[in-house]
Write a protein that holds these residues in place. Structure first.
Motif: not given
Length: 198
Positions: A77-80, A63-68, A132-140, A70-73
């Protein structure tokens, strides 16, 4: 005796300022390298204006790898708007201890009232994402954007330090009183020896 006093004073001043000195925080590039994830971005840079994402993880946690990933992806767009401070907890005992302090500070408990000591734990401002859940992506993304817009941002470590200072405002006295006692004894011995030789 002078050397002893100097050592005590140095330990007092420098020892009390290094709260989390033995923990090791990884930035985004370092944590992706640790997790062996290829970067999806080119021009990512960190600066003071970015929101800090605190990430407690384990190298072996899926799950940690999934988070990473996602952040990588979203970095292109949002890295700044964000920077990452990742704490690998399975390889570093001090990071693990810090994770435990953070969980207790945030009062993250399960349904039975036990502290959630697992990973991944992602903290953005006052927003906490455990697991980490799919629903967290937009919340993040929303948490990053909302925190980025704030003039005065919430910082986890600043809040923890402030609470500790409020809880123990007299901590310095516990160190200062023995130091003063040693100085008084030292000066008394010097004066006694001086009187005896006169």
């Amino acid at each position: 005796m002078k050397k002893l006093l100097l050592c005590i004073i140095i330990l007092f001043f420098f020892g009390t300022t290094q709260v989390y000195a033995s923990t090791q925080a990884l930035d985004l590039n370092e944590v992706l390298e640790l997790a062996e994830i290829e970067k999806d971005y080119d021009d990512y840079k960190e600066d003071k204006k970015q929101v800090t994402i605190y990430f407690f993880m384990s190298k072996t946690c899926d799950h940690c790898h999934e988070v990473l990933k996602y952040i990588n992806s979203i970095t292109e767009e949002y890295g700044e708007k964000f920077k990452v401070r990742a704490f690998e907890c399975s390889l570093n005992g001090d990071n693990n201890a810090l994770h435990s302090e953070v969980v207790k500070f945030l009062k993250l408990k399960d349904k039975e009232g036990r502290y959630k000591m697992g990973v991944p734990l992602l903290i953005i401002g006052e927003n906490t994402f455990y697991g980490f859940e799919e629903s967290n992506k937009e919340k993040i993304i929303t948490a990053i954007e909302n925190e980025y817009k704030k003039e005065k941002r919430y910082d986890l470590f600043d809040a923890m330090e402030k609470k500790e200072e409020e809880k123990n405002p007299n901590d310095a006295l516990y160190i200062l009183i023995p130091v003063l006692a040693i100085i008084i004894v030292y000066v008394s011995i010097k004066l006694f020896k001086k009187e005896k030789t006169s």
